[in-house]
Design a protein around this motif. Structure first.
Motif, PDB file in Angstrom:
ATOM      1  N   UNK A  13     -11.182   4.682   0.667  1.00 49.56           N
ATOM      2  CA  UNK A  13     -11.747   4.388   1.990  1.00 49.56           C
ATOM      3  C   UNK A  13     -10.686   3.679   2.837  1.00 49.56           C
ATOM      4  N   UNK A  14      -9.918   4.460   3.580  1.00 44.50           N
ATOM      5  CA  UNK A  14      -8.818   3.914   4.376  1.00 44.50           C
ATOM      6  C   UNK A  14      -9.293   2.916   5.417  1.00 44.50           C
ATOM      7  N   UNK A  20      -9.889  -4.777   6.048  1.00 47.32           N
ATOM      8  CA  UNK A  20      -9.723  -5.992   5.243  1.00 47.32           C
ATOM      9  C   UNK A  20      -8.259  -6.421   5.218  1.00 47.32           C
ATOM     10  N   UNK A  21      -7.369  -5.471   5.007  1.00 42.80           N
ATOM     11  CA  UNK A  21      -5.948  -5.812   4.891  1.00 42.80           C
ATOM     12  C   UNK A  21      -5.414  -6.446   6.171  1.00 42.80           C
ATOM     13  N   UNK A  22      -5.601  -5.745   7.287  1.00 37.92           N
ATOM     14  CA  UNK A  22      -5.028  -6.228   8.551  1.00 37.92           C
ATOM     15  C   UNK A  22      -5.883  -7.325   9.206  1.00 37.92           C
ATOM     16  N   UNK A  23      -7.172  -7.307   8.959  1.00 40.51           N
ATOM     17  CA  UNK A  23      -8.043  -8.273   9.612  1.00 40.51           C
ATOM     18  C   UNK A  23      -8.252  -9.556   8.833  1.00 40.51           C
ATOM     19  N   UNK A  24      -7.935  -9.531   7.546  1.00 41.11           N
ATOM     20  CA  UNK A  24      -8.199 -10.713   6.713  1.00 41.11           C
ATOM     21  C   UNK A  24      -6.999 -11.075   5.828  1.00 41.11           C
ATOM     22  N   UNK A  48       9.138  14.875   0.121  1.00 44.72           N
ATOM     23  CA  UNK A  48       8.492  16.004  -0.555  1.00 44.72           C
ATOM     24  C   UNK A  48       7.125  16.322   0.031  1.00 44.72           C
ATOM     25  N   UNK A  49       6.730  15.608   1.079  1.00 45.35           N
ATOM     26  CA  UNK A  49       5.417  15.845   1.690  1.00 45.35           C
ATOM     27  C   UNK A  49       4.567  14.605   1.672  1.00 45.35           C
ATOM     28  N   UNK A  50       3.351  14.746   1.227  1.00 48.62           N
ATOM     29  CA  UNK A  50       2.391  13.644   1.218  1.00 48.62           C
ATOM     30  C   UNK A  50       2.787  12.602   0.178  1.00 48.62           C
ATOM     31  N   UNK A  51       2.550  11.338   0.505  1.00 47.93           N
ATOM     32  CA  UNK A  51       2.826  10.236  -0.416  1.00 47.93           C
ATOM     33  C   UNK A  51       1.524   9.709  -0.989  1.00 47.93           C
ATOM     34  N   UNK A  52       1.591   9.205  -2.207  1.00 42.73           N
ATOM     35  CA  UNK A  52       0.412   8.580  -2.806  1.00 42.73           C
ATOM     36  C   UNK A  52       0.276   7.132  -2.354  1.00 42.73           C
ATOM     37  N   UNK A  53       1.256   6.657  -1.574  1.00 42.11           N
ATOM     38  CA  UNK A  53       1.249   5.259  -1.147  1.00 42.11           C
ATOM     39  C   UNK A  53       0.809   5.120   0.310  1.00 42.11           C
ATOM     40  N   UNK A  54       0.228   3.964   0.611  1.00 40.55           N
ATOM     41  CA  UNK A  54      -0.338   3.705   1.935  1.00 40.55           C
ATOM     42  C   UNK A  54       0.435   2.613   2.687  1.00 40.55           C
ATOM     43  N   UNK A  55       0.714   1.515   2.001  1.00 46.95           N
ATOM     44  CA  UNK A  55       1.361   0.376   2.661  1.00 46.95           C
ATOM     45  C   UNK A  55       2.408  -0.236   1.744  1.00 46.95           C
TER      46      UNK A  55
END
Length: 101
Positions: A13-14, A20-24, A48-55
């Protein structure tokens, strides 16, 4: 400079994670004594395209002693407790040293 690096996998759930991450979480983390700079990078892909990482978050301290003191502070403990409450299974933590060549 020494860095505490937090690498987050992409959550299911992005929107909830980002709220939560940016607001808290970042607000708690910014209060940690000895933190010189915090850089947050939103991962948008890989060669290589899509990453499994977000931040990727890099938190800078003067040296290892400053990092250790920060982690033992009330603010550091609060940040760690919050981290485990919402991202325990998503985050990988690393410690690195800047090399300026």
């Amino acid at each position: 400079m020494v860095k505490l690096i937090a690498l987050y996998k992409t959550p299911e759930n992005l929107e909830q994670f980002d709220d939560h991450y940016f607001g808290h979480h970042t607000e708690i983390t910014k209060k940690i004594p000895g933190l010189r700079k915090m850089e947050v990078t939103k991962i948008v892909g890989s060669p290589m395209g899509k990453s499994e990482y977000h931040i990727l978050c890099e938190m800078y301290y003067d040296d290892h002693d400053a990092l250790k003191a920060a982690m033992k502070s009330d603010e550091g403990k609060a940040s760690g407790k919050d981290l485990m409450s919402f991202a325990a299974e998503l985050v990988t933590l690393m410690i690195g040293e800047e090399i300026n060549e």
